[in-house]
Design a protein around this motif. Structure first.
Motif, PDB file in Angstrom:
ATOM      1  N   ARG A 285       0.845  -1.192   0.000  1.00 42.51           N
ATOM      2  CA  ARG A 285       0.000   0.000   0.000  1.00 42.51           C
ATOM      3  C   ARG A 285       0.879   1.240   0.000  1.00 42.51           C
ATOM      4  N   GLU A 287       1.008   5.785   0.195  1.00 45.07           N
ATOM      5  CA  GLU A 287       0.489   7.149   0.303  1.00 45.07           C
ATOM      6  C   GLU A 287       1.681   8.090   0.371  1.00 45.07           C
ATOM      7  N   CYS A 289       2.756  12.601   1.194  1.00 42.08           N
ATOM      8  CA  CYS A 289       2.315  13.937   1.595  1.00 42.08           C
ATOM      9  C   CYS A 289       3.423  14.928   1.277  1.00 42.08           C
ATOM     10  N   ARG A 299      -1.970  15.697   1.579  1.00 38.56           N
ATOM     11  CA  ARG A 299      -1.734  14.269   1.794  1.00 38.56           C
ATOM     12  C   ARG A 299      -2.608  13.467   0.839  1.00 38.56           C
ATOM     13  N   SER A 300      -2.131  12.327   0.420  1.00 41.77           N
ATOM     14  CA  SER A 300      -2.940  11.452  -0.430  1.00 41.77           C
ATOM     15  C   SER A 300      -4.332  11.295   0.173  1.00 41.77           C
ATOM     16  N   VAL A 303      -5.011   5.766   1.459  1.00 43.62           N
ATOM     17  CA  VAL A 303      -3.940   4.782   1.290  1.00 43.62           C
ATOM     18  C   VAL A 303      -4.443   3.765   0.270  1.00 43.62           C
ATOM     19  N   ARG A 304      -3.753   3.651  -0.850  1.00 44.47           N
ATOM     20  CA  ARG A 304      -4.240   2.787  -1.924  1.00 44.47           C
ATOM     21  C   ARG A 304      -3.298   1.602  -2.136  1.00 44.47           C
ATOM     22  N   ASP A 344       1.247   9.713  -6.994  1.00 48.00           N
ATOM     23  CA  ASP A 344       0.580   8.488  -6.544  1.00 48.00           C
ATOM     24  C   ASP A 344       0.104   7.653  -7.729  1.00 48.00           C
TER      25      ASP A 344
END
Length: 359
Positions: A285, A287, A289, A299-300, A303-304, A344
């Motif tokens: 995962r 993310e 910032c 910030r992203s 969380v991907r 991202d």
């Protein structure tokens, strides 16, 4: 050929269509990956590709339409020509390549693709490579940086001298020369990118700290490296989590505080943190910032997940996306948001592909 500026020789003397906005410098390796998915010691079938942080970042920006140049020193042999030709194929300006004698080595990277529970393993062969000896007086920096808006490199490049045991840090001397010639409006970006396989932490800190304090405007790093190198973020409410590298779930307040501490420590204009959470070799995962000296923060949004096929070049793709935001929307709240979102997306796509270059 002699190691003189390429603009004076026959390799890359033709003028570019436009002065590059983005200029990077560093080392590119020939990466050896078993084409039959065997372990490197067993395979007899190797796929050759190109690997290197600064080069990967430059390729991405060039493919997105940002006029970009890459500077390195390579042997005048088929591997050096492969790098030049590949760079050209993606629109990268190669006029400022420095050509070494064909007998000098090109850096290599032996790579074994891991699959859970077997980890990915990489072996550097970077000692004494032609690129590690690019030094002062070899690049026509005034011409290379004439239209530059961002000059970029990584901590890896400054570690090459220590890795080879040189008494002189050639790249550091070249960097200082570049700073004399860069336009006043040109930002200096550094991806901290610490590699313990290149040099010990103490040596890296001694070299990188003056660079950060005196020359860098935009720093890309991790919360963990800032804690390990400078003890930043290790005090206060979140100190235990940061010291133990358990940063998942840190609130915006914590990340903003750490970012501002880094900005103040090094008098930066912006800092970005990338955050990777590893579940398995295949499922991870991500993310990120970023923050500016005037307090802007982004910030992203979430969380991907990443389904990782080959993680190499993932961080470089993020760096390229972040710079794309800054170069197209400015060092502003808009630029931060655009850069983090673009980074991202780029890193998630890149890590679904094989090999380093963000194609």
């Amino acid at each position: 050929m002699n190691s003189q500026p390429a603009v004076a020789g026959g390799h890359d003397a033709s003028p570019a269509a436009t002065d590059p906005w983005f200029v990077s410098f560093g080392e590119t390796m020939v990466r050896d990956t078993p084409a039959d998915l065997e372990r490197p010691e067993r395979t007899r079938l190797v796929y050759l590709s190109l690997a290197g942080s600064e080069f990967s970042t430059t390729v991405a920006l060039s493919r997105w339409g940002i006029p970009s140049a890459y500077i390195t020193r390579v042997p005048d042999n088929p591997y050096g020509h492969m790098l030049r030709n590949t760079a050209r194929s993606y629109g990268v300006d190669t006029r400022f390549f420095v050509w070494a004698p064909k007998t000098e080595p090109m850096a290599r990277f032996i790579f074994e693709l891991g699959r859970t529970p077997r980890p990915t393993v990489g072996v550097y062969q970077r000692m004494y490579a032609a690129s590690s000896r690019l030094g002062k007086g070899m690049v026509a920096w005034a011409q290379a940086l004439a239209g530059a808006r961002l000059l970029h490199t990584t901590g890896i490049t400054f570690g090459l001298a220590a890795h080879s045991g040189y008494s002189t840090n050639h790249w550091l001397a070249a960097f200082r020369e570049a700073l004399v010639h860069k336009p006043a409006h040109c930002l200096v970006g550094l991806d901290f990118n610490y590699r313990r396989t290149l040099w010990p932490l103490q040596a890296a800190r001694a070299t990188l700290t003056p660079i950060l304090e005196d020359h860098v405007d935009v720093l890309i790093t991790t919360v963990q490296d800032m804690a390990a190198f400078y003890n930043i973020g290790c005090d206060g409410r979140w100190g235990d989590a940061i010291r133990s590298e358990n940063i998942e779930g840190l609130p915006d307040e914590a990340l903003q505080a750490v970012a501002q501490a880094v900005i103040e420590r090094f008098d930066l204009r912006a800092v970005a943190f990338t955050m990777r959470y590893v579940d398995t070799m295949e499922e991870q995962r991500w993310e990120a910032c970023a923050s500016t000296s005037d307090g802007a923060f982004f910030r992203s949004p979430a969380v991907r997940g990443l389904h990782v096929w080959d993680r190499l070049g993932g961080g470089d793709a993020w760096t390229a996306g972040f710079y794309y935001g800054l170069l197209t929307a400015g060092l502003s709240a808009e630029g931060l948001a655009k850069g983090v979102m673009m980074g991202d997306a780029a890193t998630r796509l890149q890590q679904s592909l094989m090999y380093d270059l963000p194609i």
